[in-house]
Design a protein around this motif. Structure first.
Motif, PDB file in Angstrom:
ATOM      1  N   THR A 427      37.788  47.493  38.730  1.00  0.00           N
ATOM      2  CA  THR A 427      38.585  47.208  39.929  1.00  0.00           C
ATOM      3  C   THR A 427      38.443  45.751  40.331  1.00  0.00           C
ATOM      4  OG1 THR A 427      38.337  49.481  40.704  1.00  0.00           O
ATOM      5  CG2 THR A 427      38.954  47.830  42.343  1.00  0.00           C
ATOM      6  N   VAL A 428      37.211  45.263  40.355  1.00  0.00           N
ATOM      7  CA  VAL A 428      36.970  43.864  40.711  1.00  0.00           C
ATOM      8  C   VAL A 428      37.591  42.935  39.674  1.00  0.00           C
ATOM      9  CG1 VAL A 428      35.188  42.118  41.071  1.00  0.00           C
ATOM     10  CG2 VAL A 428      34.900  44.414  42.026  1.00  0.00           C
ATOM     11  N   GLU A 429      37.448  43.299  38.407  1.00  0.00           N
ATOM     12  CA  GLU A 429      38.008  42.464  37.336  1.00  0.00           C
ATOM     13  C   GLU A 429      39.532  42.405  37.420  1.00  0.00           C
ATOM     14  OE1 GLU A 429      37.618  39.859  34.149  1.00  0.00           O
ATOM     15  OE2 GLU A 429      36.127  40.696  35.532  1.00  0.00           O
ATOM     16  N   GLY A 434      44.784  40.719  37.550  1.00  0.00           N
ATOM     17  CA  GLY A 434      45.958  41.535  37.831  1.00  0.00           C
ATOM     18  C   GLY A 434      47.098  40.754  38.447  1.00  0.00           C
ATOM     19  N   ASP A 435      48.092  41.494  38.911  1.00  0.00           N
ATOM     20  CA  ASP A 435      49.302  40.888  39.458  1.00  0.00           C
ATOM     21  C   ASP A 435      49.066  40.208  40.802  1.00  0.00           C
ATOM     22  OD1 ASP A 435      50.718  41.797  37.281  1.00  0.00           O
ATOM     23  OD2 ASP A 435      51.360  43.646  38.263  1.00  0.00           O
ATOM     24  N   SER A 436      48.064  40.664  41.543  1.00  0.00           N
ATOM     25  CA  SER A 436      47.807  40.097  42.869  1.00  0.00           C
ATOM     26  C   SER A 436      46.344  39.700  42.982  1.00  0.00           C
ATOM     27  CB  SER A 436      48.149  41.102  43.967  1.00  0.00           C
ATOM     28  OG  SER A 436      49.515  41.468  43.903  1.00  0.00           O
ATOM     29  N   PRO A 488      40.753  39.742  49.712  1.00  0.00           N
ATOM     30  CA  PRO A 488      40.635  39.439  48.283  1.00  0.00           C
ATOM     31  C   PRO A 488      40.711  40.719  47.462  1.00  0.00           C
ATOM     32  CG  PRO A 488      38.866  38.409  49.567  1.00  0.00           C
ATOM     33  CD  PRO A 488      39.524  39.410  50.444  1.00  0.00           C
ATOM     34  N   MET A 489      41.387  40.667  46.341  1.00  0.00           N
ATOM     35  CA  MET A 489      41.483  41.839  45.480  1.00  0.00           C
ATOM     36  C   MET A 489      40.284  41.975  44.564  1.00  0.00           C
ATOM     37  SD  MET A 489      44.155  43.137  46.681  1.00  0.00           S
ATOM     38  CE  MET A 489      44.697  44.428  45.567  1.00  0.00           C
ATOM     39  N   THR A 490      39.380  41.016  44.614  1.00  0.00           N
ATOM     40  CA  THR A 490      38.138  41.100  43.838  1.00  0.00           C
ATOM     41  C   THR A 490      37.083  41.837  44.650  1.00  0.00           C
ATOM     42  OG1 THR A 490      37.611  38.892  44.663  1.00  0.00           O
ATOM     43  CG2 THR A 490      38.548  39.055  42.439  1.00  0.00           C
ATOM     44  N   GLN A 491      37.434  43.022  45.127  1.00  0.00           N
ATOM     45  CA  GLN A 491      36.483  43.857  45.852  1.00  0.00           C
ATOM     46  C   GLN A 491      36.690  45.303  45.438  1.00  0.00           C
ATOM     47  OE1 GLN A 491      37.256  44.810  50.110  1.00  0.00           O
ATOM     48  NE2 GLN A 491      38.814  43.184  49.999  1.00  0.00           N
ATOM     49  N   PHE A 538      51.541  39.745  49.310  1.00  0.00           N
ATOM     50  CA  PHE A 538      50.707  39.857  48.124  1.00  0.00           C
ATOM     51  C   PHE A 538      50.767  38.528  47.370  1.00  0.00           C
ATOM     52  CE2 PHE A 538      51.134  44.226  49.229  1.00  0.00           C
ATOM     53  CZ  PHE A 538      50.043  44.896  48.672  1.00  0.00           C
ATOM     54  N   VAL A 539      49.619  37.865  47.282  1.00  0.00           N
ATOM     55  CA  VAL A 539      49.526  36.559  46.629  1.00  0.00           C
ATOM     56  C   VAL A 539      49.232  36.761  45.156  1.00  0.00           C
ATOM     57  CG1 VAL A 539      48.241  34.382  46.542  1.00  0.00           C
ATOM     58  CG2 VAL A 539      48.771  35.450  48.755  1.00  0.00           C
ATOM     59  N   LYS A 540      50.008  36.122  44.306  1.00  0.00           N
ATOM     60  CA  LYS A 540      49.842  36.302  42.862  1.00  0.00           C
ATOM     61  C   LYS A 540      48.808  35.336  42.273  1.00  0.00           C
ATOM     62  CE  LYS A 540      54.502  38.140  42.183  1.00  0.00           C
ATOM     63  NZ  LYS A 540      53.997  39.499  41.923  1.00  0.00           N
ATOM     64  N   LYS A 541      48.944  34.046  42.568  1.00  0.00           N
ATOM     65  CA  LYS A 541      48.034  33.068  41.980  1.00  0.00           C
ATOM     66  C   LYS A 541      46.677  33.113  42.678  1.00  0.00           C
ATOM     67  CE  LYS A 541      51.826  29.906  40.847  1.00  0.00           C
ATOM     68  NZ  LYS A 541      52.408  28.558  41.111  1.00  0.00           N
ATOM     69  N   PRO A 542      45.583  32.845  41.942  1.00  0.00           N
ATOM     70  CA  PRO A 542      44.266  32.786  42.590  1.00  0.00           C
ATOM     71  C   PRO A 542      44.250  31.749  43.705  1.00  0.00           C
ATOM     72  CG  PRO A 542      44.049  32.822  40.197  1.00  0.00           C
ATOM     73  CD  PRO A 542      45.507  32.654  40.476  1.00  0.00           C
ATOM     74  N   LEU A 543      43.527  32.051  44.774  1.00  0.00           N
ATOM     75  CA  LEU A 543      43.488  31.137  45.908  1.00  0.00           C
ATOM     76  C   LEU A 543      42.754  29.847  45.579  1.00  0.00           C
ATOM     77  CD1 LEU A 543      42.807  33.575  48.889  1.00  0.00           C
ATOM     78  CD2 LEU A 543      44.979  32.614  48.135  1.00  0.00           C
TER      79      LEU A 543
END
Length: 883
Positions: A427-429, A434-436, A488-491, A538-543
């Motif tokens: 999930t974190v990976e 991923g897309d977002s 963050p989607m890395t959670q 939903f942000v696609k590119k890494p912040l």
């Protein structure tokens, strides 16, 4: 599986034991731990016998005092002040280091960051399988609240290798009732009517103060105390890997449903979760088959798609989420069912049966018709063929299924931990690849900025980590201010955040290429941003590392302000919190006036306040995050109208109306004074002397008039408002009152008043038009008093309620469309059959009868207290009634 007579009382690990003459084990000098049967005076599950919540809690605390395997924790108080408890069961050695094991479980769910290799290995080697079982959320599904007594006694006293293996490898969290208030109501109601002609009578009210059977639809909005306490246990305190929620179903068909559920699946759930759902469910089924039990079914009725049904909300939290549904009895009275024949379904004219079929009332002798689903197959190898079914049968099935769950978790402890870790790691990976990469919620970009904060609070309750930007930043070529919220989607709970906030697309399910698509089992949309009127991105590119984030405070609120010296202040009437401010100011004795500014289509509403003490303004500004500003004594003229508080009557039928309960909760939360009206109150007439507005919530017109006509109903709860009540409503409107009709109640007004409105939904078949739960686009006339404080384009929740066309009316009438569906693209999220029939049609209509007014809310603006974007329409209609 009955609890053994042998009981252990252990206060100190080295205490000396003495065996009593009755065979129970005692600590020398202390009394033996009673079995549940000894404590209650009857066997658990005995016909017509029920343990009330206070006795259940008393017994569990008795066990806690006698066993070092059991601890009872009060998590808080229920809605009506009863203890809401969880029982922690494990070996004494585990209890001695309980904080250590809780810490390992937090690391398994990455609560302190991604574990280092050594920490990961420690989790696998030393961690426990944490399993939570929740019971009795639907209070008439009473069996699990009884079963827990024998279950806890067994785990507290049994010395067998089987139980020892569970205690050594599992930390078992047991919530004996997710609705203690309802458990008490149901037991008291049943005992009141036991042995009378009203024994099978349904309760005249809800078995939870506000939401009744809808309480398991609250696990992402968290409106109820019990939902919030459960969320804190699950996603802030313990982070269990397995969650079993025990229910009951209808009486005619299968005896128990076990996992897996049926298609479609939800793409945001990790496949391993679905695999483990099946593994645990089939382990339960195998244990039941081994015990010689009939009627075990899977892949039936309940779908793998939707949010909000208690344990299934665990799927998006990377938890194995399990459901059991056991066939019901008449609370604690047995049912009898005619026998069927294996492999030979009865003639089509016969009633009952079917997968997940509800219980029928049976024939004149109370005997249910024979089951119709009698064909053996992979998912149902030994069908139930009928006979007698008792509360004890429910207890036995649930005991077997629960123990099978615990034993599998113990046997597969390390494998379970390793694979849950993999789900969390993946999930974190996916958040990196991923897309977002993140979700951004910018309060200042919203029509109602406070709605963004309410959305963040809901995400936090669900365990999602929400941050705020330290400075302005750019993401996907769009600029955001400092203070914008970032998820963050890395959670580890990114799947949950994504599923709650994105648009739902319900997958088409066909049993064969030529079969028609199957309609959904339950709601198909829950997009929380849309329901609250919040635009999420939903942000696609890494912040990137340049974007600095700080973890947001729990339940954040903006800083409210009061500027200027008065004596008159103003605030913007935007969103539902503005109504809360109005009601608090009125209660404090302030004088209010409403001003509408701007051209039609771009109109804003403000509220002028005078006579309010400074400390009151400061308190409201601080608690709600509102800004009050001083109104200049001279300058541009402001056309204002004085404000009067409405006198509100809310019809409460004797049929346990959940929509009435939700409406009551909403108007209480926003501090509208109101009076509940029953049939006799309506029939008595003279309503205009007491009320400006009378509200009827979603209910069929015939049910409002006729009510509960069952011979089993107690006389004091039979009937509806009757013709006398209809006459009283006509008198109320004729004298200038406002009648507000929600959902299907609109038909009563359309049928009984000469309104220039037609309900276009009425008469449509399920094949023509059907929506079990869909988020829809709505256009609002913001120049209408009922549209004040709302966005011109917003979203509502639609589930098979009326939609309208205007017809020819009298010259004395003025019908106005307050809200309508757009000319195209009505569906914003979810599934709806027959969308074209709704395009361009009216959703909310206000009819001025001069005097009097009727407001038809085909689209219910307060649905399950979730649709906060449309709350203001309800509040505005109440306010307008008094002006």
């Amino acid at each position: 599986m009955h609890a053994p007579r042998l009981a252990i009382v252990s206060v100190l690990a080295v205490c000396l034991l003495a065996v009593s003459p009755l065979g129970s084990v005692t600590v020398r000098g202390q009394a033996a731990l009673q079995t549940p049967e000894q404590f209650l005076g009857f066997r658990v599950g005995a016909d017509t016998k029920l343990a009330r919540w206070d006795k259940i809690v008393e017994y569990l605390k008795l066990v806690e005092g006698a066993s070092n395997r059991v601890r009872v924790r009060e998590l808080g108080k229920s809605t009506e002040g009863n203890p809401f408890i969880a029982v922690e069961i494990a070996s004494p050695e585990t209890h001695a280091r309980i904080d250590y094991f809780r810490g390992l479980q937090r690391r398994l769910y990455f609560q302190d960051g991604v574990p280092a290799d050594a920490q990961r290995d420690e989790i696998f080697q030393s961690g426990k399988a944490v399993v939570v079982v929740t019971c009795n959320i639907h209070s008439t599904e009473i069996g699990s609240s009884q079963m827990v007594l024998e279950l806890v006694h067994r785990l507290a006293t049994d010395t067998s290798p089987r139980v020892k293996r569970v205690l050594d490898n599992v930390i078992f969290l047991l919530v004996p009732s997710l609705n203690p208030d309802g458990q008490i109501m149901v037991v008291d109601w049943y005992n009141r009517n036991l042995g009378t002609e009203f024994e099978s009578s349904s309760m005249p009210g809800l078995y939870q103060k506000y939401v009744g059977h809808d309480n398991n639809r609250d696990m992402y909005m968290f409106t109820q105390v019990e939902s919030r306490l459960t969320a804190r246990l699950l996603w802030h305190d313990w982070f269990p890997s397995v969650w079993l929620d025990e229910h009951q179903q209808g009486s005619n068909g299968a005896r128990i449903f076990v996992m897996p559920a049926t298609d479609p699946i939800n793409p945001n759930v990790h496949p391993l979760i679905y695999r483990w759902n099946a593994i645990f469910g089939q382990s339960q089924g195998a244990a039941l088959e081994a015990a010689g039990k009939d009627g075990i079914i899977y892949n039936s009725t309940y779908t793998n798609f939707w949010q909000g049904a208690m344990a299934w909300s665990g799927w998006w939290h990377n938890q194995v989420g399990l459901l059991t549904e056991v066939a019901s009895v008449r609370v604690a009275s047995p049912t009898d069912q005619r026998r069927g024949e294996m492999g030979r379904p009865p003639a089509p004219a016969a009633e009952g049966g079917g997968r997940g079929a509800g219980g029928g009332r049976g024939d004149a002798g109370g005997v249910l018709p024979a089951p119709t689903d009698v064909m053996p197959r992979t998912e149902y190898p030994r069908p139930w063929l009928g006979g007698r079914w008792t509360l004890r049968d429910i207890v036995d099935y649930e005991l077997i299924a629960t123990m099978a769950t615990l034993e599998l978790a113990a046997d597969q402890r390390e494998t379970l931990l390793r694979q849950i870790y993999e789900v969390n790691r993946d999930t974190v990976e996916q958040g990196r690849k991923g897309d977002s990469s993140a979700i951004v919620i910018a309060p200042g970009a919203q029509a109602d900025p406070l709605a963004a904060y309410r959305l963040v609070e809901r995400l936090q309750m669900g365990g999602v980590k929400v941050y705020q930007a330290d400075a302005a930043f750019t993401a996907d070529e769009k600029n955001y201010p400092a203070g914008a919220f970032v998820v963050p989607m890395t959670q580890v709970f990114a799947r949950y955040a994504k599923d709650l906030l994105e648009k739902q697309t319900y997958p088409e399910v066909r049993r064969s290429p030529t079969s028609p698509p199957e309609p959904p089992y339950d709601v198909t949309a829950w997009s929380l941003g849309l329901q609250l009127g919040v635009d999420v991105v939903f942000v696609k590119k890494p912040l990137g590392e340049a974007v600095k984030l700080t973890l947001a405070a729990e339940a954040p609120r903006p800083v409210g302000t009061v500027t200027g010296t008065g004596p008159t202040f103003a605030f913007d009437y935007v969103g539902p919190d503005a109504a809360l401010a109005i009601n608090r100011l009125v209660k404090a004795g302030a004088k209010l006036a409403v001003a509408q500014l701007g051209a039609r289509g771009d109109r804003t509403t403000t509220v002028d306040v005078s006579g309010a003490p400074a400390q009151i303004l400061q308190a409201i500004a601080r608690s709600l995050g509102l800004s009050f500003r001083s109104v200049p004594k001279s300058g541009t003229a402001r056309a204002t109208r004085p404000f009067k508080a409405p006198r509100v009557g809310l019809y409460q039928p004797w049929t346990g109306n959940m929509d009435e309960g939700w409406t009551r909760w909403v108007i209480e939360q926003y501090e509208f004074p109101y009076t509940s009206l029953h049939n006799a109150d309506i029939k008595a007439g003279k309503l205009r002397d007491r009320f400006d507005a009378v509200v009827f919530t979603d209910q069929q017109a015939a049910s409002i008039v006729a009510g509960n006509e069952s011979p089993a109903a107690r006389p004091e709860y039979r009937g509806g408002i009757g013709e006398d009540g209809v006459k009283a409503l006509k008198e109320f409107v004729a004298q200038g009152g406002t009648l507000m009709m929600l959902g299907n109640a609109c038909d009563l007004a359309i049928e009984r008043f000469p309104l220039p409105v037609k309900n276009l939904k009425r008469g449509l078949t399920r094949d023509q038009h059907f929506a079990p739960g869909t988020v829809v686009r709505v256009e609002i006339d913001t120049a209408s008093p009922l549209g004040a404080g709302m966005a011109a384009e917003t979203y509502g929740f639609y589930n098979n309620s009326p939609f309208f066309a205007l017809t020819e009316g009298f010259a004395s009438q003025t019908a106005a469309v307050v809200a309508r569906y757009p000319n195209a693209n009505v569906v914003a999220s979810g599934w709806l059959r027959g969308e074209d029939l709704m395009t361009g049609r009216a959703a909310v209509v206000s009819i001025a009868l001069n005097p009097g007014r009727i407001v038809l809310f085909g689209l219910r603006p307060q649905h399950r207290a979730q649709t906060q974007a449309t709350f203001p329409m309800l509040f505005n209609a109440l306010y307008q009634a008094a002006q």
